[in-house]
Design an enzyme around this catalytic site. Sequence first.
Site, mmCIF file in Angstrom:
data_model
loop_
_atom_site.group_PDB
_atom_site.id
_atom_site.type_symbol
_atom_site.label_atom_id
_atom_site.label_comp_id
_atom_site.label_asym_id
_atom_site.label_seq_id
_atom_site.Cartn_x
_atom_site.Cartn_y
_atom_site.Cartn_z
ATOM 1 C CG HIS A 30 -2.081 -0.740 1.051
ATOM 2 N ND1 HIS A 30 -3.290 -0.938 0.257
ATOM 3 C CD2 HIS A 30 -2.268 -2.164 1.570
ATOM 4 C CE1 HIS A 30 -3.905 -1.953 0.294
ATOM 5 N NE2 HIS A 30 -3.305 -3.148 1.087
ATOM 6 C CG LEU A 120 -0.126 -14.818 -5.643
ATOM 7 C CD1 LEU A 120 0.420 -16.519 -5.887
ATOM 8 C CD2 LEU A 120 1.144 -14.385 -4.819
ATOM 9 C CG ASP A 167 0.170 -5.545 -8.658
ATOM 10 O OD1 ASP A 167 0.959 -5.602 -7.674
ATOM 11 O OD2 ASP A 167 -1.083 -5.440 -8.366
ATOM 12 C CE1 TYR A 216 -4.865 -1.587 -3.378
ATOM 13 C CE2 TYR A 216 -5.858 0.222 -4.567
ATOM 14 C CZ TYR A 216 -4.817 -0.666 -4.534
ATOM 15 O OH TYR A 216 -3.562 -0.091 -5.044
HETATM 16 C C1 GLA Z 1 -2.671 -4.583 -5.119
HETATM 17 C C2 GLA Z 1 -2.401 -3.278 -6.170
HETATM 18 C C3 GLA Z 1 -1.210 -2.831 -6.111
HETATM 19 C C4 GLA Z 1 -0.643 -2.466 -4.608
HETATM 20 C C5 GLA Z 1 -0.974 -3.626 -3.663
HETATM 21 C C6 GLA Z 1 -0.665 -3.155 -2.407
HETATM 22 O O1 GLA Z 1 -2.040 -5.536 -5.383
HETATM 23 O O2 GLA Z 1 -2.878 -3.893 -7.380
HETATM 24 O O3 GLA Z 1 -0.844 -1.636 -6.761
HETATM 25 O O4 GLA Z 1 -1.223 -1.236 -4.254
HETATM 26 O O5 GLA Z 1 -2.378 -3.957 -3.858
HETATM 27 O O6 GLA Z 1 0.536 -2.896 -2.050
#
Ligand code: GLA
Length: 379
Positions: A30, A120, A167, A216
Site C-alpha cells: 500500500h 498474486l 504489479d 482498497y
Molecule cells: C494491489 C494493487 C497494487 C498495490 C497492492 C498493495 O496488489 O494492485 O498496486 O497497491 O495491492 O500494496
Amino acid sequence: MIEQKFEEVFGGKPHFVARAPGRVNLIGEHTDYNDGFVLPVAIDRFVWFAGCRREGRTVRAYALDFHAQSEFSLDQTLRDEEHAWSNYLRGVSKFLESDGHPLPGADLVFGGDVPREAGLSSSAAVEVGAAAFWQGLAGLRLDPVYLAKLARRAENEFVGVPCGIMDQFVSALGRQDHALFLDCRDLSHRHVPLPDEVKIVVCNSGVKRALAQSEYEVRLKQCRQAVAQLGTAGLAVKSLRDVDEEDLEMAASTLTEVLLKRARHVVTENRRVSGAAQALEEGDLERVGELMNQSHESLRDDYEVSSLELDALVEIAQRQPGTLGARMTGAGFGGCTVNLVRESAADSFAEVVRRDYQQAFGRPAEIYLCRASNGAFAE
Ligand code: GLA
C-alpha cells in the site's frame, strides 16, 4: 502447452506466443499509490498467450480458464460485462491503438497457472501478457516502462480498478533470481539479487479477497485525506511519500486517529522497504526478515488490511525454525502470505504450515515455493 491449446480452439499453429509472470511482494504494501517504494518479485507462474493474425479488425479471444470466447472489433472496443475477463485485453488493445500503435485482427488463446483472486496479480499478468502479445504480433518495439504504464492504465481506466503501478511494473520488468526495488514516483528502479540460500515461500489462505476492492478504495481516499489535513498543518506535501516519521509526530494532532494510523503505516513502510533492499544487498537476511515481520504488524494494526487467516499463517510461519520473515502480501483481506525461509528448512516449513493451518481452519493452505523469474520484457 499453449500452442496446442491454440490448435485445439482455432486450428493451425499460432504465429506468436508471449507470457507474463504473476508477482509476490516481499515488502512495500500500500505504498505504490502513495508515490512510495516497493520490493516485489516476478514469480515462476505465468499467463501465456498464443495467437495468429487474421484479416480485418476483429479479435477473437479464448480464455482457457473459463472455456469461453469473447469477440470484439478494434474499431470500437467496448466493455464486455458477460465476459469480464476480456476487459483486461480489450483495455490494453484500445490504449495501444489510441496511442497510435495500429494492431492487426487476431485469434488468440490465453491461460496459465497464476492463481486468480489470491493476491498474486493474475490480472497484471493478463494485461502485461496481452501487451507483450500485441507488441510481438504487430511487430512493434515499445519501451517496457511505457508498456507497464499502459497495462496499469487499462486496469485503472478500462477495467475500473484504481490500483498502483507495482504489479504491472514487476510483471513487465522483473528479473530472474532478483527482486525489484522500485520508486513509484519516478519509476527509477534497480534489481536486487536474491541469494540461493533462501527460498520465497508463498502460502495461500484460500480465502478470496472479498473486501479487497471496496476497502482498497477506502484506504486510497484516507491517504489523500491525510495529505490534505497535513497540508492544513503547514506541511506542504504532495503525497505520503514526502512525509517522514518526525513530520508525522509533529503534525499528529491535526489528523484523526484513523488517518494517523494509515499515514503511519505508509511512512514507516517506506522506510522499511529502503532498509530491506539495502539489507538484501548487504546479505543481511535476518534484517530483511525482521523488516518483513514489522511490515505485517503495521498492516495488521495500523493499516488494518489483514485477516484472521493471514495472521494465523504468519504466526505459524514465524514459529518455524529457518523462517527469517513472514507477512501478508498484496492488497490484503485474504489471499497470500510471503515468507523468507532458509533453503534447508523450506520443505519442513511447507509441511508444518499445511498441517497447522488445516487444524486451525479446517481448510488446506496451498504452498508455492517460488523462484524469481524474468518479466515479460526482460532483456
Ligand atoms: C494491489 C494493487 C497494487 C498495490 C497492492 C498493495 O496488489 O494492485 O498496486 O497497491 O495491492 O500494496
